[in-house]
Design a protein around this motif. Structure first.
Motif, PDB file in Angstrom:
ATOM      1  N   ALA A 162       2.354   1.893  -6.843  1.00 58.00           N
ATOM      2  CA  ALA A 162       1.993   0.956  -7.911  1.00 58.00           C
ATOM      3  C   ALA A 162       0.537   0.525  -7.800  1.00 58.00           C
ATOM      4  N   ARG A 163      -0.125   0.469  -8.962  1.00 55.64           N
ATOM      5  CA  ARG A 163      -1.469  -0.100  -9.053  1.00 55.64           C
ATOM      6  C   ARG A 163      -1.300  -1.556  -9.458  1.00 55.64           C
ATOM      7  N   LEU A 164      -1.849  -2.453  -8.651  1.00 56.04           N
ATOM      8  CA  LEU A 164      -1.685  -3.890  -8.847  1.00 56.04           C
ATOM      9  C   LEU A 164      -3.025  -4.550  -9.145  1.00 56.04           C
ATOM     10  N   GLY A 165      -3.004  -5.604  -9.945  1.00 56.18           N
ATOM     11  CA  GLY A 165      -4.171  -6.442 -10.196  1.00 56.18           C
ATOM     12  C   GLY A 165      -3.772  -7.888 -10.010  1.00 56.18           C
ATOM     13  N   LEU A 166      -4.598  -8.659  -9.331  1.00 57.10           N
ATOM     14  CA  LEU A 166      -4.268 -10.050  -9.032  1.00 57.10           C
ATOM     15  C   LEU A 166      -5.470 -10.945  -9.273  1.00 57.10           C
ATOM     16  N   ALA A 167      -5.341 -11.857 -10.233  1.00 56.26           N
ATOM     17  CA  ALA A 167      -6.340 -12.904 -10.437  1.00 56.26           C
ATOM     18  C   ALA A 167      -5.830 -14.148  -9.710  1.00 56.26           C
ATOM     19  N   TYR A 168      -6.730 -14.938  -9.152  1.00 60.68           N
ATOM     20  CA  TYR A 168      -6.356 -16.149  -8.428  1.00 60.68           C
ATOM     21  C   TYR A 168      -7.570 -17.071  -8.348  1.00 60.68           C
ATOM     22  N   ILE A 172      -8.627  -9.260  -7.320  1.00 61.61           N
ATOM     23  CA  ILE A 172      -8.532  -8.164  -6.362  1.00 61.61           C
ATOM     24  C   ILE A 172      -7.523  -7.153  -6.902  1.00 61.61           C
ATOM     25  N   SER A 173      -7.568  -5.929  -6.372  1.00 60.88           N
ATOM     26  CA  SER A 173      -6.625  -4.907  -6.838  1.00 60.88           C
ATOM     27  C   SER A 173      -6.176  -4.039  -5.678  1.00 60.88           C
ATOM     28  N   SER A 174      -5.090  -3.339  -5.917  1.00 65.25           N
ATOM     29  CA  SER A 174      -4.543  -2.394  -4.956  1.00 65.25           C
ATOM     30  C   SER A 174      -4.112  -1.142  -5.707  1.00 65.25           C
ATOM     31  N   SER A 175      -4.415   0.012  -5.159  1.00 62.01           N
ATOM     32  CA  SER A 175      -3.983   1.266  -5.788  1.00 62.01           C
ATOM     33  C   SER A 175      -2.835   1.907  -5.021  1.00 62.01           C
ATOM     34  N   ASN A 176      -2.321   1.200  -3.996  1.00 58.39           N
ATOM     35  CA  ASN A 176      -1.247   1.783  -3.192  1.00 58.39           C
ATOM     36  C   ASN A 176      -0.089   0.799  -2.976  1.00 58.39           C
ATOM     37  N   GLY A 177       0.262   0.096  -4.027  1.00 63.20           N
ATOM     38  CA  GLY A 177       1.424  -0.788  -3.961  1.00 63.20           C
ATOM     39  C   GLY A 177       1.242  -2.023  -3.103  1.00 63.20           C
ATOM     40  N   GLY A 178       0.010  -2.386  -2.798  1.00 63.66           N
ATOM     41  CA  GLY A 178      -0.258  -3.600  -2.025  1.00 63.66           C
ATOM     42  C   GLY A 178      -0.454  -3.377  -0.534  1.00 63.66           C
ATOM     43  N   ARG A 179      -0.439  -2.120  -0.080  1.00 61.78           N
ATOM     44  CA  ARG A 179      -0.684  -1.876   1.356  1.00 61.78           C
ATOM     45  C   ARG A 179      -2.107  -2.254   1.730  1.00 61.78           C
TER      46      ARG A 179
END
Length: 123
Positions: free
Chosen positions: A24-30, A50-57
């Motif tokens: 999963a590709r994730l995007g997180l605003a905070y 911030i973002s993750s292209s590997n499911g949050g690893r």
């Protein structure tokens, strides 16, 4: 959750729909705020992404979405506390992440200058 002297609060998380069947590709605003020991007039709140292209690893470095804002620039609750409410979100349109956050500038007299800004996040 305090990290490097700041609290990280009010998350707005999105999962890219095109990542189905893949990591999963994730995007997180905070927002970050100074520790809870700060005084309202000196406290600042700042939106990041911030973002993750590997499911949050693993996660990317943070991108600041707006300059730090003083708590006194924000609307006050009936109890007198400043707030940005929960006006924060992240969404993916195809593979592009977009984040919406509350931002404020210095008041002019009794007028606040608060809006919701939308940022296209570079890939």
């Amino acid at each position: 959750m305090p990290l490097d002297g700041r609290d990280h609060v009010i998350p707005g998380l999105a999962i890219a729909p095109a990542s189905s069947g893949h990591p999963a590709r994730l995007g997180l605003a905070y927002y970050t705020i100074s520790s809870d020991r700060c005084r309202s007039s000196g406290c600042r709140i700042t939106p990041y992404f911030i973002s993750s292209s590997n499911g949050g690893r693993t996660w990317s470095g943070s991108i600041r979405l707006h300059a730090p804002m003083r708590f006194t620039w924000l609307p006050q609750s009936p109890s007198g506390q400043s707030f940005v409410a929960d006006n924060i979100s992240t969404a993916f349109v195809n593979t592009t992440a977009w984040s919406a956050v509350t931002v404020a500038g210095a008041p002019t007299g009794n007028r606040l200058h608060v809006t919701v800004a939308v940022a296209r996040i570079p890939r």
